[in-house]
Design a protein around this motif. Structure first.
Motif, PDB file in Angstrom:
ATOM      1  N   MET A 109       0.566  -1.131   0.143  1.00 16.15           N
ATOM      2  CA  MET A 109      -0.061  -0.091   0.095  1.00 16.15           C
ATOM      3  C   MET A 109       0.999   1.622   0.286  1.00 16.15           C
ATOM      4  SD  MET A 109      -1.382   0.143   3.496  1.00 16.15           S
ATOM      5  CE  MET A 109      -2.418   1.511   3.736  1.00 16.15           C
ATOM      6  N   ILE A 110       2.532   1.651   0.437  1.00 12.49           N
ATOM      7  CA  ILE A 110       2.657   2.387   1.069  1.00 12.49           C
ATOM      8  C   ILE A 110       4.092   1.798   0.059  1.00 12.49           C
ATOM      9  CG2 ILE A 110       4.446   3.732   2.064  1.00 12.49           C
ATOM     10  CD1 ILE A 110       2.910   3.591   4.212  1.00 12.49           C
ATOM     11  N   ARG A 111       3.883   2.667  -1.036  1.00 10.76           N
ATOM     12  CA  ARG A 111       5.491   2.263  -2.089  1.00 10.76           C
ATOM     13  C   ARG A 111       6.412   3.286  -2.290  1.00 10.76           C
ATOM     14  NH1 ARG A 111       3.510  -0.060  -6.457  1.00 10.76           N
ATOM     15  NH2 ARG A 111       4.444   1.410  -8.135  1.00 10.76           N
ATOM     16  N   LEU A 112       7.670   3.298  -1.515  1.00 14.26           N
ATOM     17  CA  LEU A 112       9.246   4.217  -2.231  1.00 14.26           C
ATOM     18  C   LEU A 112       9.361   3.289  -3.132  1.00 14.26           C
ATOM     19  CD1 LEU A 112       9.892   4.332   1.577  1.00 14.26           C
ATOM     20  CD2 LEU A 112       8.755   5.504   0.185  1.00 14.26           C
ATOM     21  N   GLU A 113       9.685   4.608  -4.398  1.00 13.17           N
ATOM     22  CA  GLU A 113      10.624   4.019  -5.165  1.00 13.17           C
ATOM     23  C   GLU A 113      11.969   4.686  -5.652  1.00 13.17           C
ATOM     24  OE1 GLU A 113       7.827   4.827  -8.411  1.00 13.17           O
ATOM     25  OE2 GLU A 113       6.942   2.635  -8.645  1.00 13.17           O
ATOM     26  N   SER A 114      13.075   4.333  -5.088  1.00 16.74           N
ATOM     27  CA  SER A 114      14.389   4.724  -5.781  1.00 16.74           C
ATOM     28  C   SER A 114      14.717   5.861  -4.940  1.00 16.74           C
ATOM     29  CB  SER A 114      14.139   5.259  -6.846  1.00 16.74           C
ATOM     30  OG  SER A 114      13.911   4.155  -7.917  1.00 16.74           O
ATOM     31  N   VAL A 115      13.956   6.170  -3.178  1.00  9.62           N
ATOM     32  CA  VAL A 115      13.962   7.215  -2.474  1.00  9.62           C
ATOM     33  C   VAL A 115      15.335   7.585  -2.345  1.00  9.62           C
ATOM     34  CG1 VAL A 115      13.259   8.347  -0.267  1.00  9.62           C
ATOM     35  CG2 VAL A 115      11.849   7.471  -1.429  1.00  9.62           C
ATOM     36  N   GLU A 116      15.488   8.753  -2.471  1.00 10.08           N
ATOM     37  CA  GLU A 116      16.955   9.522  -1.786  1.00 10.08           C
ATOM     38  C   GLU A 116      16.908  10.815  -1.095  1.00 10.08           C
ATOM     39  OE1 GLU A 116      19.839  10.580  -5.128  1.00 10.08           O
ATOM     40  OE2 GLU A 116      21.325  10.449  -3.813  1.00 10.08           O
ATOM     41  N   LYS A 117      17.642  10.656  -0.187  1.00  9.70           N
ATOM     42  CA  LYS A 117      17.601  11.861   0.059  1.00  9.70           C
ATOM     43  C   LYS A 117      19.412  12.562   0.876  1.00  9.70           C
ATOM     44  CE  LYS A 117      15.789  15.327   2.815  1.00  9.70           C
ATOM     45  NZ  LYS A 117      14.983  16.043   2.771  1.00  9.70           N
ATOM     46  N   ARG A 118      19.575  14.003   0.318  1.00 11.25           N
ATOM     47  CA  ARG A 118      21.145  13.950   1.603  1.00 11.25           C
ATOM     48  C   ARG A 118      20.648  15.541   0.919  1.00 11.25           C
ATOM     49  NH1 ARG A 118      23.083  15.114  -4.493  1.00 11.25           N
ATOM     50  NH2 ARG A 118      21.248  13.771  -5.395  1.00 11.25           N
ATOM     51  N   PHE A 119      21.131  15.347   2.390  1.00  9.49           N
ATOM     52  CA  PHE A 119      21.592  16.799   2.743  1.00  9.49           C
ATOM     53  C   PHE A 119      22.549  17.476   2.826  1.00  9.49           C
ATOM     54  CE2 PHE A 119      18.435  15.036   6.390  1.00  9.49           C
ATOM     55  CZ  PHE A 119      17.549  15.640   6.109  1.00  9.49           C
ATOM     56  N   GLY A 120      22.935  18.364   2.099  1.00  9.03           N
ATOM     57  CA  GLY A 120      23.890  19.176   1.778  1.00  9.03           C
ATOM     58  C   GLY A 120      24.072  17.887   0.419  1.00  9.03           C
ATOM     59  N   ASP A 121      26.122  17.711   0.767  1.00  6.00           N
ATOM     60  CA  ASP A 121      26.812  16.714   0.061  1.00  6.00           C
ATOM     61  C   ASP A 121      26.872  15.162   0.503  1.00  6.00           C
ATOM     62  OD1 ASP A 121      28.314  17.633   1.550  1.00  6.00           O
ATOM     63  OD2 ASP A 121      29.403  18.031   0.542  1.00  6.00           O
ATOM     64  N   ARG A 122      25.768  15.250   2.108  1.00 10.30           N
ATOM     65  CA  ARG A 122      25.587  14.236   2.851  1.00 10.30           C
ATOM     66  C   ARG A 122      24.819  13.183   2.617  1.00 10.30           C
ATOM     67  NH1 ARG A 122      24.218  13.075   8.093  1.00 10.30           N
ATOM     68  NH2 ARG A 122      22.500  14.900   8.241  1.00 10.30           N
ATOM     69  N   VAL A 123      25.030  12.056   2.111  1.00 11.66           N
ATOM     70  CA  VAL A 123      23.671  10.985   1.952  1.00 11.66           C
ATOM     71  C   VAL A 123      23.417  10.716   2.929  1.00 11.66           C
ATOM     72  CG1 VAL A 123      23.613   9.247   0.190  1.00 11.66           C
ATOM     73  CG2 VAL A 123      24.692  10.939  -0.178  1.00 11.66           C
ATOM     74  N   VAL A 124      21.715  10.093   3.034  1.00 11.15           N
ATOM     75  CA  VAL A 124      21.281   9.968   4.090  1.00 11.15           C
ATOM     76  C   VAL A 124      20.605   8.877   4.089  1.00 11.15           C
ATOM     77  CG1 VAL A 124      19.524  10.385   6.738  1.00 11.15           C
ATOM     78  CG2 VAL A 124      20.658  12.457   5.473  1.00 11.15           C
TER      79      VAL A 124
END
Lengths: 281, 425
Positions: free
Chosen positions: B1-16
């Protein structure tokens, strides 16, 4: 009272007693003293100063002063809250810059800053000259020596007293509580109304108290920027002490002003408590 | 029911969060498990709408909600420190969501009473949050969320502020709640025990990556990566021909050398006929793999299954396949059939945990199989007890079922090939 941090508390306490409690008591005592014809204080007690204060002339000035103080407080709140809110949302570094700017005027004497307003606003002042040069007006606008100018000067001078406490309470506000409100379906506006505002009320009350008390007794602004009829209670008191040499009458007026201010603040807190808020202290 | 598709999160150049995809099924209890800083909370906040992913899409029932603000999402969150409104009573807190959605007052009252009854908070309804205990505050936070009947309930370490006893109790309560209401739960925790006890599925996260998704059983029994093997439960790592294998402490058998010698004698008595039939060269120090296995099962005598122990009569080296060989111990040699393993060492410590006996064995310095501690685990208290080094092997067995051990005793450790899990790093 001196149990914990006793030594640390002793000096401020002593300071308060010597420079705050003692003068206050003296003023209260003085207000019941008889005045000699040359302005000397006689060792007799009397209520005549308070009777004289009941005169509509003085009561009118007192009322005017309280109304002006309330208006100044309201204006400071309306201007100061958004400013504080804006500052609290900046990055740490920018916050420091903003706060420095807010405090910066304090580094110049208030009297001088009031005269700066005169230079800006008088008939041949910067603003009127500029407007006339631009051809927007043909006659200088009456920007100075009226009630509006007094209000302006007071709001200008007292705004930091509102901004700083409100900023501190906004800064202390837990962002997660705001997020919780959003999460529960509150739009940003409703979240502000139901969460941010009530939770920052302590800061608002502190700021309002500071601004109200300061503006109720202020005499520099009306003196420098006000017109002939803009005398407020602060000016009258100042006049009694410095020119009329009627210290007991001035003292009585001070006592009444203080009581009136306290009553207004108590009303404000009462209104807040019935609205269900938390006490600031 | 919830799908995450290639979700990416960066804060500045820090990849979270490195681009990742994840599907949450309707009605399931999915846990995001990982150490602090692994990105699990950020992922939850992306689902809730408090963070916008740098790239990728979040879908609810197939509809993209990536840029929908949290107040328009049909989900509610239980915050880590509850984030109750301090200026409102319990009742007002619970009512808040319904007020914001402008539900009719009768409906509000009905649901409020229901939620209060369900969470046993009726008698505290007029209290302010600061007048409640931690457990009660937690229940208010849950009530405040479920009263809105969300499709999904997001929980961000909801029990982390509570003491152990209460946490155990509330774990059961939350699990029951999820079953009763049939709401989909996405639960964030760093406590692997909690994750194991509550979840239908666990997504183990590390450094912004989902290392493995699976049922608690799969995660425990068949960890795919080194990280999962070490983070969930206790594990022993061994290097084996270029790969890393993990063996759970309960599958490690610790045998005192004196017992080994006896086992050897018994084995020899029992298998001499076999050996005679099999090869005359037994005494020459070479033992066939199946012979070793036979020996193990014959001599088991109540010991753990499959400790493939074999001895060379003359103390010669016996090696089979990939397994390492052990020499230098007169009369005692481990030969592992096919892929089984073993090593020698000294008992360093014995600890009783409930009905279990945990034995810490310091493996001899010249043993080629190394129990590994990887550098990034070293300061994470939840992964390793401090001071653990890579040459200590932990064994765990039912107290009293095996021969007594003493500190400082010379022992052999053994495990069966089927208990080895090969890991990728």
């Amino acid at each position: 009272m001196l149990r914990r941090g006793g030594i640390l508390a002793f000096f401020p306490l002593a300071w308060m007693i010597v420079f705050f409690v003692v003068p206050t008591v003296l003023v209260v005592l003085l207000s019941f003293r008889k005045r000699g014809t040359l302005g000397e204080i006689l060792p007799e007690y009397t209520l005549e100063h308070y009777r004289r204060l009941a005169d509509p002339l003085y009561m009118g000035i007192l009322l005017d002063s309280l109304i002006v103080a309330a208006a100044v407080t309201l204006l400071c709140l309306v201007l100061g809250y958004p400013l504080a809110y804006h500052i609290s949302r900046q990055s740490r570094r920018r916050q420091r810059v903003w706060l420095f700017l807010v405090i910066l005027p304090f580094m110049i004497n208030f009297l001088i800053r009031s005269y700066a307003w005169v230079i800006l606003l008088r008939a041949q002042g910067v603003v009127n000259t500029a407007l006339m040069k631009l051809g927007l007006i043909s006659q200088p606008l009456p920007l100075l020596y009226n009630d509006g100018a007094v209000l302006l000067g007071m709001v200008y001078g007292l705004l930091p007293f509102m901004v700083l406490p409100v900023y501190i309470s906004l800064e202390r506000l837990d962002r997660r509580k705001l997020e919780a409100a959003y999460d529960l379906g509150a739009t940003p506006l409703r979240a502000f109304r139901h969460v941010t505002l009530p939770l920052t009320m302590p800061g608002v009350l502190t700021g309002a108290t500071l601004v109200f008390v300061s503006s109720a007794g202020i005499f520099v602004v009306p003196e420098v920027m006000g017109g002939a009829q803009s005398a407020l209670i602060g000016n009258v008191i100042q006049n009694q002490f410095l020119s009329a040499r009627n210290w007991p009458f001035g003292s009585a007026m001070s006592v009444v002003l203080t009581l009136a201010s306290l009553a207004m603040i108590a009303l404000m807190y009462r209104a807040f408590r019935t609205a269900g808020g938390k006490e600031p202290i | 029911m919830i799908r995450l598709e290639s979700v990416e999160k960066r804060f500045g150049d820090r990849v979270v969060i490195s681009p990742l995809s994840l599907e949450v099924e309707e009605g399931e209890f999915l846990t995001l498990l990982g150490p602090s800083g692994c990105g699990k909370t950020t992922l939850l906040r992306i689902i809730a709408g408090f963070e916008t992913p740098t790239s990728g899409e979040v879908l609810l029932d197939g509809k993209p909600i990536t840029h929908l603000p949290p107040y328009r999402r049909d989900m509610n969150m239980v915050f880590q420190h509850y984030a109750l409104f301090p200026h409102m009573t319990v009742e007002e807190n619970i009512r808040f969501g319904m007020r914001m959605k402008k539900l009719p007052p009768e409906e509000q009252n009905r649901r409020l009473e229901e939620a209060l009854a369900y969470t046993n908070l009726s008698e505290y309804r007029r209290r302010k949050p600061h007048e409640l205990s931690g457990g009660q505050q937690q229940r208010v936070a849950v009530a405040r969320a479920i009263v809105n009947k969300p499709r999904v309930l997001l929980l961000d370490e909801p029990l982390s502020a509570l003491d152990y006893q209460l946490r155990r109790k509330l774990q059961v309560e939350l699990k029951n709640l999820q079953r009763d209401l049939g709401i989909t739960f996405v639960y964030v925790t760093h406590d692997q025990e909690e994750a194991m006890a509550m979840s239908d599925r666990i997504a183990v996260m590390n450094r912004g990556v989902i290392e493995q998704v699976g049922t608690p059983e799969e995660i425990y029994l068949r960890p795919r990566t080194l990280f999962v093997a070490m983070f969930v439960g206790e594990n022993n790592l061994f290097r084996k021909g270029g790969t890393t294998v993990a063996v759970r402490p309960e599958n490690i058998r610790v045998v005192p050398e004196s017992v080994l010698a006896e086992e050897e004698r018994a084995r020899r008595a029992a298998c001499e006929p076999v050996a005679v039939g099999a090869a005359a060269g037994a005494s020459a120090g070479s033992l066939a793999a199946n012979g070793g296995v036979n020996a193990g099962s014959v001599t088991a005598g109540g010991a753990a299954v499959g400790g493939a122990v074999a001895t060379g009569a003359n103390g010669g080296n016996l090696a089979a396949g990939d397994a390492a060989s052990y020499g230098g111990e007169p009369g005692v040699t481990a030969a592992a059939a096919a892929t089984a393993g073993g090593a020698f060492g000294t008992v360093q410590d014995i600890v009783f945990v409930g009905g279990l006996r945990k034995t810490f064995v310091r493996v001899d310095a010249d043993e080629p199989l190394v129990s590994g501690v990887l550098p990034w685990f070293d300061d994470s208290e939840s992964v390793y007890p401090s001071g653990r080094d890579r040459r200590i092997v932990i064994s765990c067995d039912t107290a009293g079922s095996l021969p007594p051990l003493r500190k400082g005793e010379r022992v052999a450790i053994r495990w069966a090939p089927e208990h080895e899990v090969t890991l990728s790093c």
